[in-house]
Design an enzyme around this catalytic site. Sequence first.
Site, PDB file in Angstrom:
ATOM      1  N   ALA A  88      42.484  10.418  86.564  1.00 17.03           N
ATOM      2  CA  ALA A  88      41.682   9.191  86.735  1.00 17.03           C
ATOM      3  C   ALA A  88      41.412   8.538  85.377  1.00 17.03           C
ATOM      4  CB  ALA A  88      40.366   9.499  87.444  1.00 17.03           C
ATOM      5  N   ASP A  89      41.065   9.341  84.396  1.00 12.08           N
ATOM      6  CA  ASP A  89      40.837   8.818  83.048  1.00 12.08           C
ATOM      7  C   ASP A  89      42.090   8.164  82.475  1.00 12.08           C
ATOM      8  OD1 ASP A  89      38.143   9.362  82.116  1.00 12.08           O
ATOM      9  OD2 ASP A  89      38.616  11.483  82.298  1.00 12.08           O
TER      10      ASP A  89
END
Lengths: 393, 393
Positions: free
Chosen positions: B168-169
């Site tokens: 996600a990052d």
Amino acid sequence: MKKALEGIKVVDLTSALSGPFCTMMLADYGADVLKIEPLHGDQCRTWGPIDEKSGESGFYCYVNRNKKGATLNLKSEKGKQMFYDLVKDADILVENYRGGVTKKLGIDYETVKKINPSIIYASCSGFGQYGPLTHRACYDIVAQAMGGMVNLTGFKDTDPVKVGPSVADHVSGIYLTVGVLAALHHRDMTGEGQQVDVSMFDTIFSLLENALVNYTMAGEISQRNGNIDPSIAPFDIFPCKDGFTALGVGNDRLFDTFCHTIGHEELLGDPRYETNDLRCKNYLPELQELIRGWCMEHTKKEIEYIMDEAGIPCGPVLDVKEAIEHPHTQAREMMVHCEHPTAGDLYFQGCVTKMSETPGVVETPSPLLGEHNREIFGLTEEEEAQLKEEGVI
Amino acid sequence: MKKALEGIKVVDLTSALSGPFCTMMLADYGADVLKIEPLHGDQCRTWGPIDEKSGESGFYCYVNRNKKGATLNLKSEKGKQMFYDLVKDADILVENYRGGVTKKLGIDYETVKKINPSIIYASCSGFGQYGPLTHRACYDIVAQAMGGMVNLTGFKDTDPVKVGPSVADHVSGIYLTVGVLAALHHRDMTGEGQQVDVSMFDTIFSLLENALVNYTMAGEISQRNGNIDPSIAPFDIFPCKDGFTALGVGNDRLFDTFCHTIGHEELLGDPRYETNDLRCKNYLPELQELIRGWCMEHTKKEIEYIMDEAGIPCGPVLDVKEAIEHPHTQAREMMVHCEHPTAGDLYFQGCVTKMSETPGVVETPSPLLGEHNREIFGLTEEEEAQLKEEGVI
């Protein structure tokens, strides 16, 4: 409405997922994307789910919205000539053939550059345009495996497992978009075109994060660790009454709040849990079990509410229906509607990157096979019929 | 060497991973990235692995290479004024505070736009700049859970599992880069700046692939399925003599070749395996077990060689050491070297998107805390000392 890529002409030779995901983004932000398919169509036109009434692929529809479509037999001489005409004034060409195929077809960068020196020629493939494995066919699962991601995903005591969705395909498409747009700025400044090359193998490798430096700096070979973070605790996914919930208690201050929130103040005096470092060392099995016990007495909604009130990062594990219907998904227009001429009302994902002045929009459905042949190639009805008969379009 | 983003000035307020991954890419392609850290430094300066000799974080080093660094106390009046001076002629500002924090600090888009109307102001956060959850703190694991990815990853008979690395990052950072560059092109054309907003929740949601349309078109709620593809067989990860290997037998022609390759021609006459559709229905348990049996008699290297000769997509599950040392990784310069003034020789990932005329390069190491204070703020030695004493830098 203003669009970031207004007036940019993209010749799109991509199929399946990785390349089309890139040209989908270009189209969402306003580029004129001309999708050129072989006479039998992009292979993903047969991929499920298939709309029963129309036979349209839901998969094809979402990844090809906003594009115009034509068919072209690139193996025929006439087809190749039409392709050369098409790229003359194109800004960008995107393709995702296996390494070496464009050369065989006579549509590689060297050839296209002679026709249009300022074109940006972007390629996405399993292993890229050079390197010992460039010739190899690749699926998402192979890139995930060889790039190192599968080995880092899953529980310690079970087999390694791939990421469910096709993360290698998607992320390669996004990286390719970065390259295309960086090249576009360079061309805006200098007039110079260039080739952009992304491989699914490199893409996965680039996401390995601290596993890379853990090896190069500390000699450690990271292994999969389920849902437990090696350097923060408690930081895990817990079963609860009606599913699972993720909880991240990132520092000592949050741990204090957390213990009060779950009514286990006795943990605060426990020397095993005094610092994050100690909590990491002593997380298994007791602390994990205690939190599991608390979670099993609550639903995921209850836990989310309680933790949000306490300011502790937390979120339920949502299935696709729950994620789609979430009010936040709706508020951020992450589900959009599109009217398709044969498949009717379609609902699929919106645009991730929100731009205040030039927002991405879904305006037109994916093309029917060969729908824009006349428009794209500038043909009369008679010319179109003739080329069809000849097997060129 | 020419660089795509030469001359582009980026004020970088990001910390941890998502935002810094975006500005890392901007710096790799030549932008002048000025990383502004709080006086105690970016939180990830303490994240492992830590170089024993120098105390430098390997994590910080790789995600902040090519950037210049300064410290600034944005809560002090003087610090805020220095920030306003700095953004006056910046092209891009990138930040990844939690939603609402920039406003509180007086450094939000509305404020910065008044000083520099043509700036591109890019924000990355857990839940984005608007929507009901905008205020919430978020970790990668929470975005993976709520965005729908965790529920789709893992085996049917075990708990759902998160993707090992922080997908996600990373992917939010790449999406943010797409937005910044699309906005840059728009500004090249019109002179107009704008705000760009990416959320980790949206990012994960956008990767769910056909699970989305399976629900909206067919009403199906996709569930995790381990390494087995629901629509192609055999397409799986198999244990072998010394590890695991991924195999994708994507169509009937490949299945024919595959049966000959593993010496099981009898499968070709078996009506249960005649078409891909039938193979999907009848894959478990017998066909899977038979292939597992064959794989267990071979090493992953042997299987890779045999399948490559036969033209069947295949790849071993590599651990991070094997992936780093793979000749293809080396050939594509996916590992690069950098000399750090205190940590010495560093080795970390290279640039994914290969650009023929303006390649990404790693030229300078990550900054020491406050290393470029004088250069970035245009200070004399005395001024620097004075501001330090005042707690401004």
